[in-house]
Scaffold this motif. Structure first.
Motif, short mmCIF file in Angstrom:
data_model
loop_
_atom_site.label_atom_id
_atom_site.label_comp_id
_atom_site.label_asym_id
_atom_site.label_seq_id
_atom_site.Cartn_x
_atom_site.Cartn_y
_atom_site.Cartn_z
N GLU A 272 0.82 -1.21 0.00
CA GLU A 272 0.00 0.00 0.00
C GLU A 272 0.86 1.26 0.00
O GLU A 272 0.51 2.26 -0.64
N LEU A 275 1.64 2.06 -3.45
CA LEU A 275 0.49 2.44 -4.27
C LEU A 275 -0.07 3.82 -3.92
O LEU A 275 -0.82 4.41 -4.70
N ILE A 279 -2.73 6.06 -6.35
CA ILE A 279 -4.16 5.87 -6.12
C ILE A 279 -4.64 6.97 -5.17
O ILE A 279 -4.19 7.05 -4.02
N ASN A 280 -5.57 7.78 -5.62
CA ASN A 280 -6.04 8.92 -4.83
C ASN A 280 -7.27 8.59 -3.98
O ASN A 280 -7.63 9.35 -3.09
N GLN A 281 -7.92 7.48 -4.27
CA GLN A 281 -9.10 7.07 -3.51
C GLN A 281 -8.68 6.16 -2.35
O GLN A 281 -7.60 5.57 -2.38
N PHE A 283 -8.15 2.88 -0.39
CA PHE A 283 -7.92 1.53 -0.91
C PHE A 283 -7.18 0.70 0.11
O PHE A 283 -6.62 1.22 1.08
N ILE A 301 -10.67 -0.88 -3.97
CA ILE A 301 -10.64 0.58 -4.10
C ILE A 301 -12.04 1.13 -3.89
O ILE A 301 -13.01 0.65 -4.50
N TRP A 303 -14.23 3.41 -4.99
CA TRP A 303 -14.35 4.30 -6.17
C TRP A 303 -15.39 3.68 -7.11
O TRP A 303 -15.08 2.82 -7.90
N LYS A 311 -9.80 2.68 -15.24
CA LYS A 311 -9.39 1.40 -14.67
C LYS A 311 -8.21 0.81 -15.43
O LYS A 311 -7.26 0.28 -14.83
N LEU A 314 -5.03 2.82 -14.57
CA LEU A 314 -4.54 2.50 -13.22
C LEU A 314 -3.90 1.12 -13.18
O LEU A 314 -2.84 0.93 -12.56
N ILE A 318 -0.08 0.29 -11.94
CA ILE A 318 0.18 -0.67 -10.87
C ILE A 318 1.17 -1.73 -11.34
O ILE A 318 2.12 -2.09 -10.63
N TYR A 333 -13.70 -2.59 -7.35
CA TYR A 333 -14.12 -1.21 -7.16
C TYR A 333 -15.42 -1.23 -6.37
O TYR A 333 -16.41 -1.84 -6.78
#
Length: 358
Positions: A272, A275, A279-281, A283, A301, A303, A311, A314, A318, A333
């Motif tokens: 994490e 990441l 990743i702004n949300q 998760f 996530i 989102w 998707k 992203l 990743i 999601y």
């Protein structure tokens, strides 16, 4: 035991404080005000213990009783570390139903601080004009406060707890004049037992013991805490650490979160950390049973509006960022994660909901 308290600049002797709290409990429209006044009454009663409950981030919140003397000891250690002085302003923006909020009140009693109570919501500095000598906040409150024109700059010393500080937030703290710290602790340790500096000249990746606390590890590399001032006996945790010496450690992750994928042990928290930059949300990483690997890595996530192009982009990022063992075999999601009343993500409950719906 100090039995008077200063609130919003007014000093209340014990009899005045009792009257003040009873009046708030009877007449206030705000539950948070009633909650902190109920705790003050509990603190001033003749019992030697107070009732508390765990946060519930790893399961159902559990009720427990804490020694008032141990709480005073903890408050003393915190005050010595942060160099509290009588009359300093202490922002109280946490729920008094949990240990972090209770301890802010105890510190104000013990060090004769001026307690400034505000609603324990996501915007604690919204209506604060005065400078703050000390504040304790959860990460969400810190993130929101950074958006204000003055915000965190009003605070001299800030203790963050109640959740992980991600890399993005830690980066945002670097140019602040406020000294920022994160605490390591739990209800059982009467708030923090170790502290890590997040910015400034003392910034470190290591947590440093409070007072005379000493640390060791078991065969799993899980942390054991020996702190006579706040614990009756050593406490073995499920936190995997790298022990630097008996007073310092670096936190790696939760033993109960470890994913054993094809014989490779993976710490979700370490994945994490990588990441967080892309990743702004909200998760988290977890594991699900897999016929071939034993467990497979999955990414969840929060989102629900991501389109297929987002998707796809992203997923590419990743793949470029993580090694082959860390790659998520599935990405889910989700509209909303399961959370505790203090906002902590309940990983197991969220994962169970996903598994059930598959």
């Amino acid at each position: 035991m100090n039995r008077e308290l200063t609130i919003n600049g007014k000093n209340y002797k014990e009899i005045e404080l009792l009257s003040y709290c009873r009046d708030i409990i009877s007449n206030s429209d705000y539950e948070w005000e009633k909650d902190y006044c109920k705790f003050i009454l509990e603190w001033l009663d003749d019992a030697e213990q107070v009732k508390a409950k765990t946060s519930g981030s790893t399961g159902v919140p559990k009720a427990m009783y804490l020694s008032k003397q141990k709480m005073r000891n903890s408050a003393k250690l915190t005050g010595e570390f942060f160099n509290f002085k009588a009359g300093q302003n202490a922002l109280f923006c946490l729920s008094a139903n949990f240990i972090a909020g209770k301890m802010m009140i105890v510190r104000a009693f013990e060090w004769q601080l001026n307690l400034l109570p505000v609603a324990p919501d996501g915007h604690p500095l919204e209506n604060i004009c005065s400078d703050i000598d000390f504040a304790a906040m959860i990460p969400l409150q810190v993130k929101n406060s950074l958006k204000l024109e003055k915000g965190i700059q009003q605070i001299k010393k800030l203790l963050i707890g109640g959740g992980a500080v991600d890399q993005v937030l830690e980066n945002d703290l670097q140019d602040l004049s406020a000294e920022c710290f994160i605490g390591y602790g739990m209800t059982e340790t009467v708030s923090h037992v170790a502290i890590r500096a997040l910015n400034g000249n003392t910034k470190s990746q290591a947590y440093h013991a409070m007072g005379n606390a000493k640390f060791s590890i078991d065969t799993r590399n899980c942390l054991s805490i020996n702190a006579p001032a706040i614990l009756d006996e050593p406490l073995l945790t499920n936190d995997v650490v790298e022990l630097l010496d008996e007073t310092q450690f670096e936190w790696k992750g939760r033993y109960d979160n470890v994913i054993n994928s094809g014989g490779i042990k993976l710490f979700p928290e370490q994945i994490e950390k990588k990441l967080e930059t892309i990743i702004n949300q909200p998760f988290f990483i977890s594991g699900l049973p897999d016929e071939h690997l034993g467990q497979k890595v999955v990414l969840l996530i929060e989102w629900d509006v991501a389109d297929e192009d987002q998707k796809k982009e992203l997923k590419y990022k990743i793949k470029s960022l993580l090694n082959k063992y860390e790659q998520a075999r599935e990405i889910f999601y989700i509209a909303e994660f399961k959370r505790t009343s203090t906002g902590k993500v309940q990983r197991d409950a969220t994962l169970d909901a996903v598994s059930f719906s598959r």
